[in-house]
Scaffold this active site. Structure first.
Site, PDB file in Angstrom:
ATOM      1  N   PRO A 131       0.837  -1.200   0.000  1.00 52.55           N
ATOM      2  CG  PRO A 131      -0.817  -1.585   1.609  1.00 52.55           C
ATOM      3  CD  PRO A 131       0.508  -2.107   1.120  1.00 52.55           C
ATOM      4  N   GLY A 134       3.473   1.046  -4.800  1.00 46.46           N
ATOM      5  CA  GLY A 134       3.429   0.933  -6.248  1.00 46.46           C
ATOM      6  C   GLY A 134       4.582   0.128  -6.816  1.00 46.46           C
ATOM      7  CB  ILE A 160      -1.180 -10.196  -3.531  1.00 48.79           C
ATOM      8  CG1 ILE A 160      -0.349  -9.120  -2.817  1.00 48.79           C
ATOM      9  CG2 ILE A 160      -0.389 -11.480  -3.721  1.00 48.79           C
ATOM     10  CD1 ILE A 160       0.823  -8.583  -3.610  1.00 48.79           C
ATOM     11  CE1 TYR A 235      21.508  -6.032  -7.010  1.00 43.27           C
ATOM     12  CE2 TYR A 235      21.379  -7.134  -4.883  1.00 43.27           C
ATOM     13  CZ  TYR A 235      21.760  -6.052  -5.645  1.00 43.27           C
ATOM     14  OH  TYR A 235      22.380  -4.978  -5.048  1.00 43.27           O
ATOM     15  CD  GLU A 244       6.038  -9.520 -13.483  1.00 42.05           C
ATOM     16  OE1 GLU A 244       5.000  -8.993 -13.023  1.00 42.05           O
ATOM     17  OE2 GLU A 244       7.130  -9.512 -12.879  1.00 42.05           O
ATOM     18  NE  ARG A 270     -26.042  -4.288 -36.039  1.00 44.32           N
ATOM     19  CZ  ARG A 270     -27.314  -4.128 -35.696  1.00 44.32           C
ATOM     20  NH1 ARG A 270     -28.177  -5.111 -35.916  1.00 44.32           N
ATOM     21  NH2 ARG A 270     -27.706  -3.003 -35.137  1.00 44.32           N
ATOM     22  N   GLY A 341     -20.786  -1.545 -31.318  1.00 47.35           N
ATOM     23  CA  GLY A 341     -21.824  -0.601 -30.929  1.00 47.35           C
ATOM     24  C   GLY A 341     -22.400  -0.923 -29.571  1.00 47.35           C
TER      25      GLY A 341
END
Length: 382
Positions: A131, A134, A160, A235, A244, A270, A341
């Site tokens: 908290p 960041g 988390i 590290y 990641e 459509r 839409g």
């Protein structure tokens, strides 16, 4: 365009196996899991049984073998038929939970956490963000103090993934001095006294992924749960950032690729003002623009993954791949909703879900602004 044709024969087969698994085991129940806000453990078991969890991990630790591009092919297959971002984040949370243990963990950690996780028997998560903290990993304040054969942990984590249904959290703690040099990774099991899920978090998107705040109040953890060396955690975390970010880039272009497919099909089906949508030049131009962005994001991401496998240093390129792909996800999902839409704005339609899920990607795994500044330094512009 046949996206499958860009893969080797083996990876094409892996991609299709993943797509078929998703059609059979995921898509029929996905809306229910989205509404429930959590995936069932039965899906984790089914994915493990089908070999969907352990691709890309060494056989020596319970994996199926393979490399990062094999993982890309597999996860691309899942998303190609509509797997949501929340499902991908939750089902594959072990992608950020076990790599540090595989690279640096003791045989005890491998046998206790890694093998059961890859076998679908345990669910792990990674606890870094705090908290108020960041993306500032070096500034984290959760503290672990050595007391004989245990660590005593106090602090809090937030945002988390898989923390509610998970069995353990690989927790980043301050064990030494201020800054990046005093951080360690310690595995904390659910059920340990003083370790609680303080609040489950509801989100704009990723509804199928359980997310929580965690509280650590004098949590005593065996010293053997330290990953690698004390004060080396920063590290270890940094080592895994490239992969990641490639995973998040993959998820980004996966959303965009699926949105393009859905929008193109809808534009042909459509009819408005007596003709299909696709008969309008502006719609065709929109689809081409969506395709362009997907093609660029996908090609660059997979090239960065290939270079990483080859042993090249691609820290800056991984940041750029993530930004390219996640910006593509946000833009293309927005265009898809526009083409659908009013139907695209209804809760429960697939493009609406991709639109919501895409918005987290420029924030998670390092916000775009943070990664851009990192890339500037790495590329010599700062």
């Amino acid at each position: 365009m046949s996206w499958e044709s860009t893969w080797s024969e083996e990876r094409r087969a892996l991609r299709e196996a993943a797509a078929e698994f998703a059609r059979r085991e995921i898509i029929p129940s996905l809306a229910d899991w989205e509404d429930a806000g959590e995936l069932p453990r039965s899906l984790t078991h089914a994915a493990a049984k089908a070999g969907m969890l352990s691709v890309g991990y060494p056989e020596a630790v319970g994996g199926e073998g393979g490399d990062l591009l094999d993982v890309c092919a597999l996860q691309e297959g899942l998303m190609s038929v509509g797997a949501s971002g929340g499902l991908m984040a939750s089902l594959y949370t072990h992608g950020i939970a076990v790599p540090h243990m595989i690279a640096h963990g003791s045989p005890h950690l491998i046998d206790t956490f890694v093998r059961p996780t890859l076998a679908g028997e345990r669910i792990g998560s990674l606890g870094i963000t705090e908290p108020g903290g960041g993306s500032d990993v070096a500034g984290l304040t959760t503290r672990a103090v050595r007391d004989g054969d245990h660590w005593v942990i106090n602090g809090a984590k937030t945002f988390i993934t898989s923390a509610v249904r998970g069995d353990y959290v690989v927790t980043a703690c301050r064990t030494g001095e201020a800054g990046h040099g005093g951080i360690s990774l310690i595995v904390v099991e659910q059920g340990t006294p003083g370790f609680t899920v303080s609040r489950a978090l509801r989100k704009m998107g990723w509804h199928a992924s359980d997310t929580a705040e965690l509280a650590y109040d004098d949590v005593r953890v065996p010293a053997a749960n330290l990953v690698g060396e004390e004060n080396k955690g920063f590290y270890y975390i940094a080592e895994q950032f490239v992969v990641e970010r490639i995973y998040l880039a993959l998820q980004g272009y996966g959303h965009a690729m699926r949105c393009l497919e859905l929008a193109a099909a809808y534009a042909h089906e459509r009819e408005t003002f007596g003709k299909p949508l696709v008969k309008n030049q502006v719609v065709r131009a929109q689809l081409v623009e969506m395709h362009r962005q997907v093609e660029v994001a996908r090609t660059y991401t997979l090239e960065v993954a290939r270079r990483h496998i080859a042993g090249e240093q691609v820290i800056a390129e991984a940041c750029l791949a993530k930004q390219t792909s996640v910006d593509t996800a946000v833009a293309v999902s927005d265009m898809a909703v526009q083409l659908f839409g009013g139907a695209g704005y209804l809760h429960g339609t697939e493009v609406e879900r991709h639109y919501r899920d895409a918005r987290i990607l420029p924030i998670g795994g390092g916000a775009t602004e943070v990664l851009t500044d990192l890339a500037a330094r790495l590329l010599g512009y700062a």
